[in-house]
Design an enzyme around this catalytic site. Structure first.
Site, short mmCIF file in Angstrom:
data_model
loop_
_atom_site.label_atom_id
_atom_site.label_comp_id
_atom_site.label_asym_id
_atom_site.label_seq_id
_atom_site.Cartn_x
_atom_site.Cartn_y
_atom_site.Cartn_z
N CYS A 29 0.83 -1.13 -0.07
CA CYS A 29 0.04 -0.09 -0.12
C CYS A 29 0.74 1.23 0.06
O CYS A 29 1.42 1.54 0.85
CB CYS A 29 -0.88 -0.15 1.27
SG CYS A 29 -1.61 1.68 1.77
N CYS A 32 0.10 3.90 2.77
CA CYS A 32 0.48 3.25 3.94
C CYS A 32 2.15 3.32 4.06
O CYS A 32 2.61 3.83 5.18
CB CYS A 32 0.40 1.71 3.96
SG CYS A 32 -1.29 1.30 3.86
#
Length: 122
Positions: A29, A32
């Site tokens: 991600c 993230c």
């Protein structure tokens, strides 16, 4: 203070006391990855807060328990009560503001509202 790896095994004990921020993330991600250093930096400046990370790939059961459908997702607890949950990476200033708000909560009021919400669910 370094971040803690949160799992189904240590979850309940971790969130029962104090202020706990949980970052739900995954290695693939990109948002993230951008949020991780922000989260880490705050963990270094707030020694009175527990910073925990949940790898949603490794801890799928825990992610499902929270209903995480988008990552990163940030969850905040205070004294065992969930007080904040939001998907999306926060900038440093917003994370610092959130930490301040959680620290300044009137916990008598929060406990009362939480108890009322629990009663309605039962």
């Amino acid at each position: 203070m370094a971040t803690l790896t949160l799992t189904t095994e240590n979850h309940d004990k971790t969130v029962e006391d104090g202020i706990v921020l949980i970052d739900f993330w995954a290695g693939w991600c990109v948002p993230c990855q951008r949020f991780a250093p922000i989260f880490e930096e705050s963990s270094e400046t707030h020694e009175d807060v527990t910073f925990a990370k949940v790898d949603t790939e490794d801890q799928q059961e825990l992610a499902m328990r929270y209903g995480v459908t988008s990552i990163p997702t940030l969850v905040a607890y205070r004294e065992g009560i969930p007080v904040f949950s939001q998907a999306g990476a926060l900038p440093q200033s917003a994370l610092e503001d959130l930490i301040g708000q959680v620290k300044n909560l009137d916990m008598d009021e929060v406990r009362k509202a939480y108890a009322e919400a629990q009663e309605k669910q039962d």
